[in-house]
Design a protein around this motif. Structure first.
Motif, PDB file in Angstrom:
ATOM      1  N   TYR A  20       0.851  -1.180   0.000  1.00 56.14           N
ATOM      2  CA  TYR A  20       0.000   0.000   0.000  1.00 56.14           C
ATOM      3  C   TYR A  20       0.888   1.232   0.000  1.00 56.14           C
ATOM      4  O   TYR A  20       1.869   1.284   0.739  1.00 56.14           O
ATOM      5  CB  TYR A  20      -0.868   0.056   1.259  1.00 56.14           C
ATOM      6  N   THR A  21       0.547   2.233  -0.796  1.00 59.26           N
ATOM      7  CA  THR A  21       1.215   3.525  -0.743  1.00 59.26           C
ATOM      8  C   THR A  21       0.167   4.559  -0.353  1.00 59.26           C
ATOM      9  O   THR A  21      -0.883   4.650  -0.989  1.00 59.26           O
ATOM     10  CB  THR A  21       1.848   3.896  -2.094  1.00 59.26           C
ATOM     11  N   VAL A  22       0.457   5.292   0.719  1.00 58.03           N
ATOM     12  CA  VAL A  22      -0.484   6.275   1.232  1.00 58.03           C
ATOM     13  C   VAL A  22       0.230   7.615   1.346  1.00 58.03           C
ATOM     14  O   VAL A  22       1.329   7.698   1.887  1.00 58.03           O
ATOM     15  CB  VAL A  22      -1.016   5.853   2.626  1.00 58.03           C
ATOM     16  N   ARG A  23      -0.382   8.655   0.826  1.00 53.74           N
ATOM     17  CA  ARG A  23       0.133  10.017   0.986  1.00 53.74           C
ATOM     18  C   ARG A  23      -0.217  10.472   2.399  1.00 53.74           C
ATOM     19  O   ARG A  23      -1.340  10.278   2.854  1.00 53.74           O
ATOM     20  CB  ARG A  23      -0.507  10.938  -0.045  1.00 53.74           C
ATOM     21  N   VAL A  24       0.758  11.045   3.109  1.00 56.99           N
ATOM     22  CA  VAL A  24       0.551  11.466   4.490  1.00 56.99           C
ATOM     23  C   VAL A  24       0.887  12.948   4.611  1.00 56.99           C
ATOM     24  O   VAL A  24       2.054  13.342   4.581  1.00 56.99           O
ATOM     25  CB  VAL A  24       1.429  10.637   5.458  1.00 56.99           C
ATOM     26  N   ASP A  25      -0.158  13.777   4.716  1.00 56.97           N
ATOM     27  CA  ASP A  25       0.044  15.208   4.898  1.00 56.97           C
ATOM     28  C   ASP A  25       0.586  15.464   6.303  1.00 56.97           C
ATOM     29  O   ASP A  25       0.104  14.886   7.274  1.00 56.97           O
ATOM     30  CB  ASP A  25      -1.265  15.963   4.706  1.00 56.97           C
ATOM     31  N   GLY A  26       1.595  16.298   6.386  1.00 59.63           N
ATOM     32  CA  GLY A  26       2.175  16.652   7.677  1.00 59.63           C
ATOM     33  C   GLY A  26       3.405  15.848   8.047  1.00 59.63           C
ATOM     34  O   GLY A  26       4.081  16.172   9.017  1.00 59.63           O
ATOM     35  N   MET A  27       3.717  14.797   7.300  1.00 57.49           N
ATOM     36  CA  MET A  27       4.933  14.025   7.547  1.00 57.49           C
ATOM     37  C   MET A  27       6.073  14.751   6.830  1.00 57.49           C
ATOM     38  O   MET A  27       6.232  14.640   5.624  1.00 57.49           O
ATOM     39  CB  MET A  27       4.799  12.590   7.022  1.00 57.49           C
ATOM     40  N   GLU A  28       6.842  15.536   7.599  1.00 52.21           N
ATOM     41  CA  GLU A  28       7.805  16.434   6.966  1.00 52.21           C
ATOM     42  C   GLU A  28       9.254  16.246   7.404  1.00 52.21           C
ATOM     43  O   GLU A  28      10.129  16.953   6.908  1.00 52.21           O
ATOM     44  CB  GLU A  28       7.380  17.879   7.243  1.00 52.21           C
ATOM     45  N   CYS A  29       9.517  15.337   8.358  1.00 50.94           N
ATOM     46  CA  CYS A  29      10.889  15.191   8.836  1.00 50.94           C
ATOM     47  C   CYS A  29      11.149  13.745   9.261  1.00 50.94           C
ATOM     48  O   CYS A  29      10.247  12.911   9.248  1.00 50.94           O
ATOM     49  CB  CYS A  29      11.139  16.137  10.017  1.00 50.94           C
TER      50      CYS A  29
ATOM     51  N   CYS B  65       8.978  12.548  12.103  1.00 51.91           N
ATOM     52  CA  CYS B  65       7.657  12.119  11.626  1.00 51.91           C
ATOM     53  C   CYS B  65       7.736  10.712  11.036  1.00 51.91           C
ATOM     54  O   CYS B  65       6.859   9.887  11.279  1.00 51.91           O
ATOM     55  CB  CYS B  65       7.142  13.083  10.562  1.00 51.91           C
ATOM     56  N   GLU B  66       8.782  10.462  10.267  1.00 55.50           N
ATOM     57  CA  GLU B  66       8.974   9.127   9.687  1.00 55.50           C
ATOM     58  C   GLU B  66       9.053   8.077  10.785  1.00 55.50           C
ATOM     59  O   GLU B  66       8.452   7.000  10.666  1.00 55.50           O
ATOM     60  CB  GLU B  66      10.248   9.076   8.851  1.00 55.50           C
ATOM     61  N   ARG B  67       9.785   8.376  11.864  1.00 57.67           N
ATOM     62  CA  ARG B  67       9.927   7.406  12.964  1.00 57.67           C
ATOM     63  C   ARG B  67       8.588   7.118  13.624  1.00 57.67           C
ATOM     64  O   ARG B  67       8.283   5.967  13.948  1.00 57.67           O
ATOM     65  CB  ARG B  67      10.930   7.906  13.990  1.00 57.67           C
ATOM     66  N   VAL B  68       7.786   8.158  13.834  1.00 57.69           N
ATOM     67  CA  VAL B  68       6.475   7.968  14.459  1.00 57.69           C
ATOM     68  C   VAL B  68       5.593   7.087  13.573  1.00 57.69           C
ATOM     69  O   VAL B  68       4.993   6.110  14.047  1.00 57.69           O
ATOM     70  CB  VAL B  68       5.781   9.332  14.721  1.00 57.69           C
ATOM     71  N   ILE B  69       5.514   7.419  12.303  1.00 59.16           N
ATOM     72  CA  ILE B  69       4.693   6.649  11.366  1.00 59.16           C
ATOM     73  C   ILE B  69       5.178   5.203  11.293  1.00 59.16           C
ATOM     74  O   ILE B  69       4.388   4.256  11.360  1.00 59.16           O
ATOM     75  CB  ILE B  69       4.711   7.296   9.962  1.00 59.16           C
TER      76      ILE B  69
ATOM     77  N   THR C 121       8.811  12.818  -0.063  1.00 54.24           N
ATOM     78  CA  THR C 121       7.682  12.671  -0.988  1.00 54.24           C
ATOM     79  C   THR C 121       6.340  12.772  -0.269  1.00 54.24           C
ATOM     80  O   THR C 121       5.306  12.923  -0.917  1.00 54.24           O
ATOM     81  CB  THR C 121       7.735  11.311  -1.718  1.00 54.24           C
ATOM     82  N   GLY C 122       6.360  12.650   1.068  1.00 56.49           N
ATOM     83  CA  GLY C 122       5.122  12.668   1.837  1.00 56.49           C
ATOM     84  C   GLY C 122       4.327  11.387   1.703  1.00 56.49           C
ATOM     85  O   GLY C 122       3.113  11.374   1.904  1.00 56.49           O
ATOM     86  N   GLU C 123       5.012  10.302   1.361  1.00 54.63           N
ATOM     87  CA  GLU C 123       4.334   9.024   1.177  1.00 54.63           C
ATOM     88  C   GLU C 123       4.922   7.967   2.100  1.00 54.63           C
ATOM     89  O   GLU C 123       6.088   8.038   2.484  1.00 54.63           O
ATOM     90  CB  GLU C 123       4.463   8.534  -0.265  1.00 54.63           C
ATOM     91  N   VAL C 124       4.093   6.995   2.427  1.00 55.02           N
ATOM     92  CA  VAL C 124       4.552   5.841   3.193  1.00 55.02           C
ATOM     93  C   VAL C 124       4.098   4.583   2.455  1.00 55.02           C
ATOM     94  O   VAL C 124       2.967   4.510   1.973  1.00 55.02           O
ATOM     95  CB  VAL C 124       4.029   5.867   4.654  1.00 55.02           C
TER      96      VAL C 124
ATOM     97  N   TYR D 137      -1.542  12.399  12.027  1.00 52.70           N
ATOM     98  CA  TYR D 137      -1.288  12.825  10.651  1.00 52.70           C
ATOM     99  C   TYR D 137      -2.529  12.613   9.809  1.00 52.70           C
ATOM    100  O   TYR D 137      -3.476  11.937  10.202  1.00 52.70           O
ATOM    101  CB  TYR D 137      -0.106  12.038  10.069  1.00 52.70           C
ATOM    102  N   ASP D 138      -2.525  13.186   8.609  1.00 53.19           N
ATOM    103  CA  ASP D 138      -3.678  13.139   7.716  1.00 53.19           C
ATOM    104  C   ASP D 138      -3.361  12.316   6.479  1.00 53.19           C
ATOM    105  O   ASP D 138      -2.615  12.775   5.617  1.00 53.19           O
ATOM    106  CB  ASP D 138      -4.058  14.567   7.322  1.00 53.19           C
ATOM    107  N   PRO D 139      -3.914  11.107   6.389  1.00 52.26           N
ATOM    108  CA  PRO D 139      -3.693  10.315   5.183  1.00 52.26           C
ATOM    109  C   PRO D 139      -4.596  10.815   4.055  1.00 52.26           C
ATOM    110  O   PRO D 139      -5.803  10.964   4.236  1.00 52.26           O
ATOM    111  CB  PRO D 139      -4.090   8.898   5.609  1.00 52.26           C
TER     112      PRO D 139
END
Length: 66
Positions: free
Chosen positions: A4-13, A16-20, A39-42, A62-64
């Protein structure tokens, strides 16, 4: 196994990557999580449902996007 690829608004550093990554890795059936703040994606690998992934991202603050 699904991917799955999901765009995550607010993931900027990296923080944030570690939390997600941490939150999604805890989901049953997830085998790997690759967040990318640039890219703002996970990308999530495994067998969780897309709805469960989105709920977990929201619970992390965060906002997917679709």
């Amino acid at each position: 196994m699904n991917e799955y690829t999901v765009r995550v608004d607010g993931m900027e550093c990296q923080g944030c990557e570690r939390v997600i990554r941490s939150r999604l890795t805890d989901l049953p059936g997830v085998t790997d999580v690759v967040p990318d703040a640039d890219t703002g994606e996970v990308r999530v690998y495994g067998d969780p449902t897309r709805d469960r992934i989105r709920e977990t991202i929201v619970d992390a603050g965060y906002d997917p996007s679709t």
